[in-house]
Design a protein around this motif. Structure first.
Motif, PDB file in Angstrom:
ATOM      1  N   ASP A 127       0.849  -1.191   0.000  1.00 56.00           N
ATOM      2  CA  ASP A 127       0.000   0.000   0.000  1.00 56.00           C
ATOM      3  C   ASP A 127       0.883   1.238   0.000  1.00 56.00           C
ATOM      4  OD1 ASP A 127      -2.921  -0.909   0.372  1.00 56.00           O
ATOM      5  OD2 ASP A 127      -1.851  -2.095   1.868  1.00 56.00           O
ATOM      6  N   VAL A 128       0.607   2.144  -0.935  1.00 51.56           N
ATOM      7  CA  VAL A 128       1.404   3.363  -1.096  1.00 51.56           C
ATOM      8  C   VAL A 128       0.517   4.560  -0.802  1.00 51.56           C
ATOM      9  CG1 VAL A 128       2.785   4.763  -2.678  1.00 51.56           C
ATOM     10  CG2 VAL A 128       2.818   2.249  -2.865  1.00 51.56           C
ATOM     11  N   SER A 129       1.005   5.440   0.077  1.00 52.04           N
ATOM     12  CA  SER A 129       0.282   6.663   0.415  1.00 52.04           C
ATOM     13  C   SER A 129       0.925   7.847  -0.309  1.00 52.04           C
ATOM     14  CB  SER A 129       0.311   6.884   1.930  1.00 52.04           C
ATOM     15  OG  SER A 129      -0.337   8.085   2.273  1.00 52.04           O
ATOM     16  N   PRO A 186       0.652  11.963  -0.694  1.00 49.45           N
ATOM     17  CA  PRO A 186       0.028  13.196  -0.190  1.00 49.45           C
ATOM     18  C   PRO A 186      -0.737  13.928  -1.292  1.00 49.45           C
ATOM     19  CG  PRO A 186       2.292  13.015   0.599  1.00 49.45           C
ATOM     20  CD  PRO A 186       2.097  11.927  -0.415  1.00 49.45           C
ATOM     21  N   ASN A 200      10.855   4.180   0.848  1.00 46.82           N
ATOM     22  CA  ASN A 200       9.455   4.564   1.010  1.00 46.82           C
ATOM     23  C   ASN A 200       8.952   5.494  -0.088  1.00 46.82           C
ATOM     24  OD1 ASN A 200       9.244   3.120   3.507  1.00 46.82           O
ATOM     25  ND2 ASN A 200      10.327   4.805   4.510  1.00 46.82           N
ATOM     26  N   LEU A 221      -2.369   2.375  -4.759  1.00 44.01           N
ATOM     27  CA  LEU A 221      -2.025   3.777  -4.528  1.00 44.01           C
ATOM     28  C   LEU A 221      -3.208   4.487  -3.887  1.00 44.01           C
ATOM     29  CD1 LEU A 221      -0.404   4.514  -8.035  1.00 44.01           C
ATOM     30  CD2 LEU A 221       0.625   3.401  -6.031  1.00 44.01           C
ATOM     31  N   ASN A 222      -3.004   5.001  -2.696  1.00 42.60           N
ATOM     32  CA  ASN A 222      -4.044   5.746  -1.960  1.00 42.60           C
ATOM     33  C   ASN A 222      -5.371   4.989  -1.866  1.00 42.60           C
ATOM     34  OD1 ASN A 222      -2.342   7.823  -1.396  1.00 42.60           O
ATOM     35  ND2 ASN A 222      -3.409   9.386  -2.576  1.00 42.60           N
ATOM     36  N   GLY A 223      -5.280   3.674  -1.855  1.00 39.95           N
ATOM     37  CA  GLY A 223      -6.489   2.862  -1.734  1.00 39.95           C
ATOM     38  C   GLY A 223      -7.403   2.922  -2.942  1.00 39.95           C
ATOM     39  N   ARG A 224      -6.935   3.544  -4.040  1.00 39.68           N
ATOM     40  CA  ARG A 224      -7.823   3.806  -5.176  1.00 39.68           C
ATOM     41  C   ARG A 224      -7.352   3.220  -6.504  1.00 39.68           C
ATOM     42  NH1 ARG A 224      -8.790  10.191  -5.042  1.00 39.68           N
ATOM     43  NH2 ARG A 224      -9.951   9.643  -6.958  1.00 39.68           N
ATOM     44  N   GLY A 270      -1.707  12.938  -5.554  1.00 39.62           N
ATOM     45  CA  GLY A 270      -2.426  12.225  -4.511  1.00 39.62           C
ATOM     46  C   GLY A 270      -3.842  12.691  -4.293  1.00 39.62           C
TER      47      GLY A 270
END
Length: 490
Positions: free
Chosen positions: A220-222, A224, A287, A336-339, A458
């Motif tokens: 999972d990648v967050s 901003p 990261n 990416l960003n849950g999407r 993001g």
């Protein structure tokens, strides 16, 4: 009264003449390396004369050039069925089996060719090479003892015993670590066609393995809201085009993150330079720099398409074995960003696959011939709904309804995948829910395609596309290190 079918109204001679005309056009397109067009024309010939073994064998050859090994196998088998004495059919089927890593089946077909043409030196050579591979694989299985685990290559490497010669003037790790300065020097050093010292190359690989074994199969990648994020597709050993990506889009950093979506190596003859550069950035920015495994990060592909040969020529066969171990631990997909779901190949042969299932996929191994891991690495989209057999003979083909179901089940906006050459470097399909990105322009110096990468932020996660042409590279041809059996595909 309904119109009479035009094809059925033709005489046999008319159909044969028209089919031959299509075959002649197809052969011309094949010679011009326009293989998709050749396939379409061979198909028209087959529709007119479905029992021509030559047409099926010719279409098989065109599919081989596109690595559609599943389709090539079907056509070659049909050619043999129509004429069991047609030697080219056995050649094409053997090549199809090799492309799918089915060495025993390939060996049987080569044996048929040798029996039919005992004086054919080329056939004898290919048969012997294929038999050698089969015997090696058989030997490796025989010596594998389940209750006595073998030491890994990583455990056998003694970094401390390696010395740095006084005349080595290349980039050096600082206290055994990758630094920004090291990466700048490394890229320039590689650009000048110089090799990183063996000790440093081994250290990068050992550090990568140590890092990757602790990572999940799905990362999972967050991102901003205001930050840019870049996704790149296959680079396939085209190092100078990789440098061009960084020139166009900026060098990777904590403020310029990247995801490279598999197939870093093979075919292009600067694969060592590509993979060590990418691994270096991964160690420097763990990261903010991400890598997905591709179907070419596997032992069978690397033995066929040049990476093992290249590493052995530039370093050693032991290092090639260590690369295989490292590749076994690469993540299989990212969210990416849950999407946005990103994987190299594509989706699955059944509905209902969840992200949690993908997180639980076992790594640390060579890709199997079926199941979730295989399909992540090998599958391709198709325009029509539903699922179909893979043109590659591995994985599956999935339609827009499959993509919509997967996104709906997992709350995703769309899927990014790679794995296929596209004329513009990318393609948007399935109503915008399936995007293919391919980052190796003029693939293999022959395809004349553009390369592309995707950028998004993001906040809205809307994909934006940058395309580019190939840049010059030193006079080392693609596939320079490939297994000589690959001459069957080219």
């Amino acid at each position: 009264m309904p119109d009479q079918d035009h094809t059925s109204s033709k005489s046999d001679e008319d159909r044969k003449a028209e089919a031959e005309a299509f075959k002649t056009q197809a052969n011309e397109r094949f010679t011009a390396e326009c293989y998709e067009e050749a396939i379409d024309l061979y198909t028209k010939a087959i529709e007119l004369c479905p029992n021509s073994h030559v047409y099926h064998a010719n279409r098989s050859a065109a599919h081989l050039r596109l690595e559609n090994f599943g389709y090539a196998l079907t056509d070659a088998s049909r050619a043999i069925e129509l004429d069991k004495t047609y030697v080219k059919g056995y050649y094409r089927r053997a090549a199809s089996y090799m492309g799918m890593g089915k060495w025993k089946q390939a060996e049987r077909d080569f044996e048929s060719v040798v029996k039919a043409r005992p004086r054919d030196k080329d056939a004898r050579e290919k048969y012997n090479k294929c038999r050698t591979i089969v015997n090696r694989l058989r030997f490796e299985r025989a010596i594998a003892v389940d209750d006595e685990p073998q030491k890994t290559v990583a455990e056998l490497i003694n970094i401390e015993s390696m010395t740095i010669e006084d005349d080595y003037a290349g980039p050096s790790l600082q206290d055994g670590k990758v630094t920004p300065e090291f990466m700048v020097e490394l890229m320039a050093w590689f650009k000048d066609q110089k090799l990183l010292h063996t000790k440093y190359a081994f250290k990068i690989l050992l550090d990568m393995k140590e890092y990757l074994v602790k990572q999940p199969s799905l990362v999972d990648v967050s991102i901003p809201a205001e930050s840019k994020f870049t996704v790149c597709g296959d680079v396939h050993g085209q190092y100078y085009d990789l440098l061009n990506i960084f020139k166009l889009n900026g060098v990777p950093s904590e403020t310029n993150p990247y995801l490279f979506n598999g197939d870093f190596v093979d075919r292009g003859s600067f694969s060592v330079e590509c993979i060590l550069t990418l691994f270096g950035f991964k160690l420097l920015y763990p990261n903010h720099f991400f890598m997905s495994r591709g179907n070419h990060e596997s032992e069978t592909m690397n033995q066929m398409y040049g990476f093992v040969g290249e590493v052995s020529a530039k370093y050693s066969s032991r290092m090639a074995e260590l690369f295989t171990e490292v590749y076994n631990w690469l993540p299989l997909c990212h969210v990416l960003n849950g999407r946005v779901f990103v994987t190299h190949g594509g989706l699955f042969s059944r509905d209902g696959v969840t992200l949690d299932e993908l997180r639980a996929v076992e790594r640390g191994r060579q890709p199997p011939e079926e199941g979730l891991m295989c399909e992540l690495l090998w599958s391709d989209p198709q325009p029509q709904p539903g699922r179909g057999p893979s043109k590659r003979g591995v994985g599956c083909q999935f339609g827009p309804d499959v993509t919509a179901e997967f996104c709906g089940t997992n709350g995703l906006d769309y899927v990014i995948r790679s794995h296929e050459v596209k004329a513009e470097g990318y393609e948007v399909s399935h109503g915008g829910k399936c995007i293919t990105v391919f980052s190796a322009p003029n693939y293999c110096d022959t395809m004349n395609n553009k390369g592309a990468f995707i950028t998004l932020t993001g906040g809205d996660m809307t994909p934006k596309y940058t395309t580019y042409e190939a840049v010059p590279h030193p006079n080392v041809k693609p596939m320079a290190y490939a297994n000589s059996l690959m001459s069957m595909f080219v």
